[in-house]
Design a protein around this motif. Structure first.
Motif, PDB file in Angstrom:
ATOM      1  N   THR A  26       0.857  -1.181   0.000  1.00 32.86           N
ATOM      2  CA  THR A  26       0.000   0.000   0.000  1.00 32.86           C
ATOM      3  C   THR A  26       0.889   1.225   0.000  1.00 32.86           C
ATOM      4  O   THR A  26       1.885   1.280   0.725  1.00 32.86           O
ATOM      5  CB  THR A  26      -0.935   0.036   1.211  1.00 32.86           C
ATOM      6  OG1 THR A  26      -1.642   1.296   1.217  1.00 32.86           O
ATOM      7  CG2 THR A  26      -0.179  -0.111   2.526  1.00 32.86           C
ATOM      8  N   LEU A  27       0.538   2.196  -0.807  1.00 31.99           N
ATOM      9  CA  LEU A  27       1.256   3.465  -0.825  1.00 31.99           C
ATOM     10  C   LEU A  27       0.432   4.568  -0.172  1.00 31.99           C
ATOM     11  O   LEU A  27       0.690   5.754  -0.384  1.00 31.99           O
ATOM     12  CB  LEU A  27       1.641   3.847  -2.261  1.00 31.99           C
ATOM     13  CG  LEU A  27       2.611   2.876  -2.937  1.00 31.99           C
ATOM     14  CD1 LEU A  27       2.912   3.328  -4.353  1.00 31.99           C
ATOM     15  CD2 LEU A  27       3.901   2.740  -2.136  1.00 31.99           C
ATOM     16  N   ASN A  28      -0.540   4.185   0.665  1.00 28.79           N
ATOM     17  CA  ASN A  28      -1.367   5.184   1.339  1.00 28.79           C
ATOM     18  C   ASN A  28      -0.561   6.078   2.270  1.00 28.79           C
ATOM     19  O   ASN A  28      -1.013   7.163   2.629  1.00 28.79           O
ATOM     20  CB  ASN A  28      -2.484   4.505   2.122  1.00 28.79           C
ATOM     21  CG  ASN A  28      -3.576   3.969   1.211  1.00 28.79           C
ATOM     22  OD1 ASN A  28      -3.439   3.999  -0.013  1.00 28.79           O
ATOM     23  ND2 ASN A  28      -4.642   3.464   1.798  1.00 28.79           N
ATOM     24  N   GLY A  29       0.634   5.637   2.699  1.00 25.52           N
ATOM     25  CA  GLY A  29       1.479   6.479   3.532  1.00 25.52           C
ATOM     26  C   GLY A  29       2.410   7.371   2.748  1.00 25.52           C
ATOM     27  O   GLY A  29       3.245   8.061   3.340  1.00 25.52           O
ATOM     28  N   LEU A  30       2.267   7.399   1.414  1.00 25.31           N
ATOM     29  CA  LEU A  30       3.143   8.217   0.573  1.00 25.31           C
ATOM     30  C   LEU A  30       2.408   8.908  -0.569  1.00 25.31           C
ATOM     31  O   LEU A  30       2.815   9.998  -0.996  1.00 25.31           O
ATOM     32  CB  LEU A  30       4.261   7.347  -0.040  1.00 25.31           C
ATOM     33  CG  LEU A  30       5.326   6.799   0.905  1.00 25.31           C
ATOM     34  CD1 LEU A  30       6.195   5.783   0.161  1.00 25.31           C
ATOM     35  CD2 LEU A  30       6.192   7.916   1.459  1.00 25.31           C
TER      36      LEU A  30
END
Length: 326
Positions: A168-172
């Motif tokens: 997941t790239l939800n933190g970037l």
């Protein structure tokens, strides 16, 4: 992708592009669009309404492109395809740029930041839908799939070294979208802007040379602010335990410590100031996992990075360079 609504802008936004003229000819223009499952907005100061409108439209379009590229939910996104197939050929250069930043963050944080935590997210989400938490054996199986070092990427292919991994790239992604939107806005010669993609980036000032002001939400009261700050020439991101919780006591939530296979238990929220939104976004997640002592030590080694944390007892701590109250 559910947006993390942690920081409130002092400048509102509405759909379309509108302007407010101030004495002296300065005009504050607003525009908004949809991305990351919510409304994103851009505010700019410029005397030319047509130029401002074009800058805002291009900025919104740039952010929306990142959403389409990196969403874990859209079947046409490259991240979705990677998670489905275990490999992705001909990755977009922007995806590679974000993956490179992810790897750097993982290295500098000792693995506290890890984009391959998606199996844990899936497990806890499914258990929460059944009204409970995962069993220990389930958690250990999902945790065994989390390891940023098992993700390979180059200009030709991105792939997992182990089956059933996912990222997941939800933190970037929202931070990167803010940086991409800013570049699009600045390409029109705009120097004064505030962008909100779920993370904030501020450049220049509002009309009458007043600074942009941001409010940081109290992690235990959605209607209260824990702090307000002047934002100028920096990016601001906040991560917290309250936006997406699996248990009502905030003990289990959407941020995972890879070493535990569960959520970290020290901090309620972390706000980070950094030179880019991509870095601020990633560090806010990493610092939540690391806790105050380790996060403060790492921030001290990084240029122009500062943080404010609020722990689960409501105690607040700030690094020396974090801005004074607005």
């Amino acid at each position: 992708m559910k947006r993390r609504t942690f920081i409130a802008s002092a400048v509102g936004s509405i759909a379309g592009v509108t302007g407010c003229i101030w004495p002296g000819g300065e005009t504050l223009h607003h525009g908004a669009g949809l991305a990351f499952g919510t409304t994103i907005s851009i505010s700019v100061v410029h005397a030319d309404a047509g130029l401002a409108a074009r800058a805002i439209e291009d900025g919104l379009r740039a952010a929306q492109q990142i959403d389409r590229l990196m969403s874990i939910y859209r079947s046409d996104s490259q991240v979705y395809q990677l998670n489905r197939d275990g490999a992705l050929v001909h990755p977009d250069p922007r995806l590679l740029e974000v993956l490179a930043q992810a790897a750097a963050l993982s290295g500098m944080s000792g693995g506290a930041f890890d984009v391959t935590v998606q199996p844990l997210w899936r497990l806890y989400s499914q258990a929460a839908a059944r009204g409970g938490l995962p069993r220990d054996a389930e958690r250990r199986r999902a945790q065994a799939l989390v390891d940023w070092r098992q993700l390979e990427f180059d200009k030709d292919i991105v792939r997992f070294r182990k089956p059933d991994m996912a990222l997941t790239l939800n933190g970037l992604a929202q931070g990167y979208a803010a940086d991409q939107a800013l570049a699009a806005v600045q390409a029109h010669g705009v120097r004064d802007a505030l962008l909100d993609t779920g993370e904030f980036v501020a450049r220049g000032r509002k009309p009458r040379r007043r600074p942009w002001i941001l409010g940081i939400r109290d992690p235990r009261d959605a209607d209260a602010l824990a702090a307000t700050l002047y934002a100028q020439g920096c990016s601001v991101a906040t991560s917290g335990d309250y936006e997406c919780t699996f248990t009502p006591d905030y003990r289990h939530h959407h941020i995972f410590d890879p070493s535990l296979g569960d959520s970290p238990d020290e901090l309620a929220s972390v706000t980070v100031l950094a030179p880019t939104s991509l870095l601020a976004d990633g560090l806010s997640t990493a610092f939540m996992v690391m806790g105050w002592e380790r996060a403060h030590a790492l921030a001290a080694r990084l240029p122009a990075v500062d943080l404010m944390v609020i722990d689960k007892q409501g105690r607040e701590r700030r690094s020396a360079g974090f801005p004074s109250e607005a």
